[in-house]
Design an enzyme around this catalytic site. Structure first.
Site, short mmCIF file in Angstrom:
data_model
loop_
_atom_site.label_atom_id
_atom_site.label_comp_id
_atom_site.label_asym_id
_atom_site.label_seq_id
_atom_site.Cartn_x
_atom_site.Cartn_y
_atom_site.Cartn_z
N ASN A 55 -0.84 11.59 -0.10
CA ASN A 55 -0.02 10.40 -0.36
C ASN A 55 0.66 10.51 -1.72
O ASN A 55 0.16 11.24 -2.58
CB ASN A 55 -0.92 9.16 -0.36
CG ASN A 55 -1.55 8.91 0.98
OD1 ASN A 55 -0.90 9.02 2.00
ND2 ASN A 55 -2.84 8.59 0.98
N ASP A 63 -14.32 5.68 -2.22
CA ASP A 63 -13.40 5.59 -1.09
C ASP A 63 -12.74 6.93 -0.77
O ASP A 63 -12.53 7.26 0.39
CB ASP A 63 -12.34 4.53 -1.42
CG ASP A 63 -11.38 4.30 -0.28
OD1 ASP A 63 -11.83 4.29 0.87
OD2 ASP A 63 -10.18 4.12 -0.55
N ASP A 64 -12.40 7.70 -1.80
CA ASP A 64 -11.67 8.95 -1.56
C ASP A 64 -12.56 10.02 -0.94
O ASP A 64 -12.11 10.82 -0.14
CB ASP A 64 -11.04 9.43 -2.87
CG ASP A 64 -10.06 8.41 -3.37
OD1 ASP A 64 -9.02 8.23 -2.73
OD2 ASP A 64 -10.36 7.74 -4.38
N TYR A 104 0.87 -1.18 0.00
CA TYR A 104 0.00 0.00 0.00
C TYR A 104 0.91 1.23 0.00
O TYR A 104 2.08 1.15 -0.34
CB TYR A 104 -0.91 -0.13 1.24
CG TYR A 104 -2.11 0.77 1.27
CD1 TYR A 104 -3.00 0.82 0.21
CD2 TYR A 104 -2.37 1.56 2.39
CE1 TYR A 104 -4.12 1.65 0.27
CE2 TYR A 104 -3.48 2.38 2.46
CZ TYR A 104 -4.35 2.43 1.38
OH TYR A 104 -5.45 3.24 1.44
N LYS A 138 -5.71 -2.15 -2.72
CA LYS A 138 -6.90 -1.96 -1.86
C LYS A 138 -7.56 -3.31 -1.59
O LYS A 138 -8.01 -3.58 -0.48
CB LYS A 138 -7.90 -1.02 -2.54
CG LYS A 138 -7.41 0.42 -2.70
CD LYS A 138 -7.75 1.29 -1.51
CE LYS A 138 -7.15 2.68 -1.66
NZ LYS A 138 -7.36 3.53 -0.49
N GLU A 156 -12.37 4.30 -6.92
CA GLU A 156 -11.09 4.68 -6.30
C GLU A 156 -10.25 5.54 -7.24
O GLU A 156 -10.13 5.25 -8.43
CB GLU A 156 -10.31 3.39 -5.98
CG GLU A 156 -9.06 3.61 -5.16
CD GLU A 156 -9.34 4.07 -3.74
OE1 GLU A 156 -10.22 3.47 -3.08
OE2 GLU A 156 -8.70 5.04 -3.29
N ASP A 157 -9.69 6.58 -6.68
CA ASP A 157 -8.70 7.43 -7.36
C ASP A 157 -9.17 7.84 -8.76
O ASP A 157 -8.48 7.64 -9.77
CB ASP A 157 -7.34 6.72 -7.40
CG ASP A 157 -6.69 6.72 -6.01
OD1 ASP A 157 -7.36 7.08 -5.03
OD2 ASP A 157 -5.49 6.39 -5.91
N ARG A 195 -6.33 9.92 -11.08
CA ARG A 195 -5.72 10.63 -9.93
C ARG A 195 -5.22 9.59 -8.96
O ARG A 195 -5.90 9.24 -8.01
CB ARG A 195 -6.77 11.57 -9.31
CG ARG A 195 -6.25 12.59 -8.35
CD ARG A 195 -5.84 12.02 -6.99
NE ARG A 195 -6.89 11.78 -6.04
CZ ARG A 195 -6.88 10.77 -5.16
NH1 ARG A 195 -5.92 9.87 -5.12
NH2 ARG A 195 -7.88 10.62 -4.31
N1 LIG Z 1 -5.08 9.91 3.76
C1 LIG Z 1 -6.01 9.39 3.00
O1 LIG Z 1 -6.70 8.42 3.37
C2 LIG Z 1 -6.28 9.96 1.65
C3 LIG Z 1 -5.42 10.85 1.08
N2 LIG Z 1 -5.69 11.36 -0.13
C4 LIG Z 1 -4.69 12.24 -0.72
O2 LIG Z 1 -5.20 13.54 -0.82
C5 LIG Z 1 -4.64 14.18 -1.94
C6 LIG Z 1 -5.76 14.84 -2.73
O3 LIG Z 1 -6.70 13.87 -3.14
P1 LIG Z 1 -8.06 14.35 -3.83
O4 LIG Z 1 -8.78 15.30 -2.97
O5 LIG Z 1 -8.77 13.13 -4.24
O6 LIG Z 1 -7.48 15.08 -5.10
P2 LIG Z 1 -8.16 16.24 -5.95
O7 LIG Z 1 -7.37 16.36 -7.18
O8 LIG Z 1 -9.62 15.99 -6.04
O9 LIG Z 1 -7.96 17.54 -5.05
C7 LIG Z 1 -6.75 18.21 -4.88
C8 LIG Z 1 -7.04 19.59 -4.38
O10 LIG Z 1 -5.81 20.23 -4.10
C9 LIG Z 1 -5.83 21.52 -4.70
N3 LIG Z 1 -4.49 21.93 -5.07
C10 LIG Z 1 -3.73 21.49 -6.09
N4 LIG Z 1 -2.58 22.18 -6.15
C11 LIG Z 1 -2.62 23.08 -5.15
C12 LIG Z 1 -1.75 24.09 -4.72
N5 LIG Z 1 -0.59 24.29 -5.31
N6 LIG Z 1 -2.11 24.83 -3.66
C13 LIG Z 1 -3.29 24.63 -3.05
N7 LIG Z 1 -4.16 23.69 -3.41
C14 LIG Z 1 -3.83 22.92 -4.45
C15 LIG Z 1 -6.70 21.38 -5.91
O11 LIG Z 1 -7.20 22.65 -6.29
C16 LIG Z 1 -7.79 20.47 -5.39
O12 LIG Z 1 -8.75 21.23 -4.72
C17 LIG Z 1 -3.86 13.12 -2.71
O13 LIG Z 1 -2.50 13.28 -2.42
C18 LIG Z 1 -4.34 11.83 -2.12
O14 LIG Z 1 -3.34 10.85 -2.10
C19 LIG Z 1 -6.84 11.07 -0.82
C20 LIG Z 1 -7.72 10.18 -0.31
C21 LIG Z 1 -7.47 9.50 0.95
C1 LIG Z 2 -5.41 6.59 0.46
C2 LIG Z 2 -6.06 6.95 -0.78
O1 LIG Z 2 -7.13 6.44 -1.10
C3 LIG Z 2 -5.47 7.94 -1.63
O2 LIG Z 2 -4.44 8.51 -1.29
O3 LIG Z 2 -6.04 8.16 -2.70
MG LIG Z 3 -7.61 6.74 -3.07
#
Ligand SMILES: NC(=O)C1=CN([C@@H]2O[C@H](COP(=O)(O)OP(=O)(O)OC[C@H]3O[C@@H](n4cnc5c(N)ncnc54)[C@H](O)[C@@H]3O)[C@@H](O)[C@H]2O)C=CC1
Ligand SMILES: CC(=O)C(=O)O
Ligand SMILES: [Mg+2]
Length: 531
Positions: free
Chosen positions: A399, A256-257, A91, A162, A233-234, A144
């Site tokens: 991540n 999931d996200d 993972y 996953k 997912e993603d 993504r």
């Molecule tokens: N810890 C966890 O369980 C999870 C972590 N994530 C992580 O969260 C991150 C985002 O995922 P999503 O929301 O699905 O992506 P997304 O693409 O939907 O959202 C990203 C957001 O960040 C903003 N952004 C991009 N560049 C930026 C900058 N330079 N300054 C400020 N804001 C900026 C975008 O405008 C957008 O609103 C990824 O790295 C993903 O791995 C996602 C899901 C679960």
């Molecule tokens: C953990 C997860 O689902 C993500 O980073 O997209």
């Molecule tokens: Mg994800």
């Protein structure tokens, strides 16, 4: 090829050296294996030594996947018994590197692929899947992948990873799990130019073409396996919200996200609030990143605030969202994406462009990073925040590790050891001023196995917000007051199977309460889940 040799080449049937002498006779295996019969414990000891001998995490990843390709039973035995060691390999973060190098490191196919060239044939293609029953599908279009951007077909490592956690964390049968990539093209030039890239080499499809592929896929899947649960997912935020709205009341599915992350971070937040001893209604939350995860998390926290007596409007006012253009306001002059509108501030006349400006202005109690932008929580930002609150909540959730908004060490140092920290990818414990801080992993992996298990087992008509909320509270309750006071907000990973039982049990209870479970109510739901 005939007889025993085929058994040794089938990952589900193969026990390798664990076949005893009677089985060797019965299945025509005599002479095809070294003489001594081993127990699975002995096999696992050797496999662990082999795993440890690899220097790089990517090699370890490849080793584990090749092991799975030879012997599913041994692979999952090893994973379940070494979860904390192996989770960062199967993972995040290593799965991210594996996806980026998918074309180069490709050895054998896992899961199924559907692309625009297969249009009209998805249902027929599903019959090629070798297993009769499928209980759970994780589907991505690779658009993504973690915070790594559009990886196209290379994203297959994520559905595979996953689903390994569904097996290891919640006891799904490996043969009843199906990882899927919908190949709708890729917009990353590097992959279009890469001779080893294995997906279709064209730009991403138009919206109507894209939604038509998804529709065909889902209709085909529910035609073949009407009981299956699908996890999206993603999938990039231009499509994921629409897909969820289109399908959440039609099929048993969730994203999931948006929802899994919403639930796991709500759990962490519930415990962080306990640690800060500031009432929930008084928190000021700055979110860096307003995408699927950021909005999903905020919606979940809002639902808890509503439960505690605030109106939706009052609750949403406790959030300040920053995206790539700065603080999200209704009057900043750009057309806001639909999912951002509910959180756009109406009370700003001057535009705050940087996160630092927003932190200075808002004086947040919580800073939540879901931006995918590595190291964007600078020393100045964390120090500024720490001036105003005794226990700043710093969630660096993007991540893989390289995309985390700050490291655990940075957060503890810059807040002088006062922050409540969680990250999406694991960080090692940090020594600071004679204290050992153990960072929590705020990752949807704590939620989706149990949530999916509960929803599937009771054959719920859908996955509701109330189930997501129940899953969060169940997870949060696994950390006691004494632990919370020390800043621990998530339980240890080794408890994940027990937590999945609890989450599944409570999710099923909720489904019955909501009248959407379609099985006969079991006498004892927990026992039913364990069975
Ligand atoms: N810890 C966890 O369980 C999870 C972590 N994530 C992580 O969260 C991150 C985002 O995922 P999503 O929301 O699905 O992506 P997304 O693409 O939907 O959202 C990203 C957001 O960040 C903003 N952004 C991009 N560049 C930026 C900058 N330079 N300054 C400020 N804001 C900026 C975008 O405008 C957008 O609103 C990824 O790295 C993903 O791995 C996602 C899901 C679960
Ligand atoms: C953990 C997860 O689902 C993500 O980073 O997209
Ligand atoms: Mg994800």
């Amino acid at each position: 090829m005939e007889g025993g040799y085929n058994i040794l080449r089938s990952s589900f049937a193969n026990k390798g050296t664990a076949f005893d002498q009677d089985e060797r006779k019965k299945y025509g295996l005599r002479g095809l294996l070294p003489p001594r019969t081993e127990t699975i414990v002995e096999q696992a000891e050797r496999a662990l030594a082999q795993f440890t001998s690899f220097q790089s995490n990517l090699e370890k990843y490849i080793f584990l996947n090749c092991l799975r390709d030879r012997n599913e039973t041994l692979f999952f035995y090893l994973l379940v018994n070494n979860l904390e060691l192996m989770m960062p390999i199967v993972y995040t973060p290593t799965v991210g590197e594996a996806c980026q190098k998918f074309g180069n490191e490709f050895r054998f196919a896992q899961g199924m692929y559907f692309s625009s060239q297969d249009k009209g044939q998805f249902r027929e293609m599903l019959d090629n899947w070798p297993h009769k029953e499928v209980d759970i599908i994780v589907v991505s279009d690779g658009s993504r992948i973690l915070g790594l951007g559009d990886l196209g077909t290379n994203g297959m490592g994520i559905p595979v990873g996953k689903l390994q956690l569904y097996v290891a964390g919640a006891g799904f049968h490996p043969s009843r799990t199906l990882p899927v990539i919908i190949d709708a093209g890729v917009n990353t030039k590097k992959y279009l130019d890469d001779k080893f890239y294995l997906g279709e080499k064209h730009a991403r499809l138009s919206d109507p073409e894209y939604y038509a592929l998804m529709e065909e896929f889902l209709v085909a899947v529910y035609n073949k396996w009407p009981k299956v649960l699908v996890q999206f997912e993603d999938i990039s935020n231009d499509h994921c919200f629409t897909l969820l709205e289109n399908y959440r009341n039609r099929f048993l599915c969730f994203n999931d996200d948006i929802q899994g992350t919403g639930s796991v971070i709500l759990a962490g937040f519930i415990n962080a609030v306990r640690a800060t001893q500031i009432p929930l209604k008084d928190h000021r939350m700055v979110f860096f990143g307003a995408g699927s995860a950021g909005i999903g998390v905020a919606d979940c926290i809002v639902s808890l605030m509503e439960e505690q007596g605030m109106t939706k409007e009052e609750a949403r006012k406790r959030f300040w969202f920053v995206d790539s253009k700065g603080l999200i306001t209704t009057n900043r002059g750009d057309e806001l994406a639909e999912h951002k509108k509910a959180y756009a501030r109406t009370d700003y006349t001057t535009q705050l462009k940087s996160l630092l400006e927003v932190v200075k202005d808002v004086k947040p109690t919580a800073l939540v990073g879901l931006s995918g932008i590595g190291r964007s929580f600078t020393q100045e930002i964390v120090e500024e925040m720490s001036k105003n609150v005794e226990k700043p909540i710093v969630f660096s959730l993007s991540n893989p590790t390289s995309n985390a908004e700050c490291t655990a060490e940075q957060a503890y140092q810059w807040s002088e050891g006062r922050c409540i920290f969680a990250s999406g990818s694991p960080f090692a414990p940090v020594e600071y001023r004679g204290h050992t801080f153990v960072p929590g992993q705020g990752n949807n992996m704590y939620i989706f196995p149990g949530l999916g298990l509960g929803a599937f087992l009771c054959q719920s008509l859908r996955v509701t917000d109330e189930m997501i909320n129940t899953a969060a509270k169940t997870l949060a309750s696994n950390v006691d007051d004494a632990e919370v006071i020390t800043g621990k907000i998530y339980p240890g990973l080794s408890k994940i199977r027990e937590i999945s039982v609890q989450i599944a049990t409570n999710v099923i209870e909720k489904a019955f309460e909501q009248g959407i479970a379609t099985i006969q109510r079991p006498e004892n739901i927990e026992q039913f889940v364990r069975k």
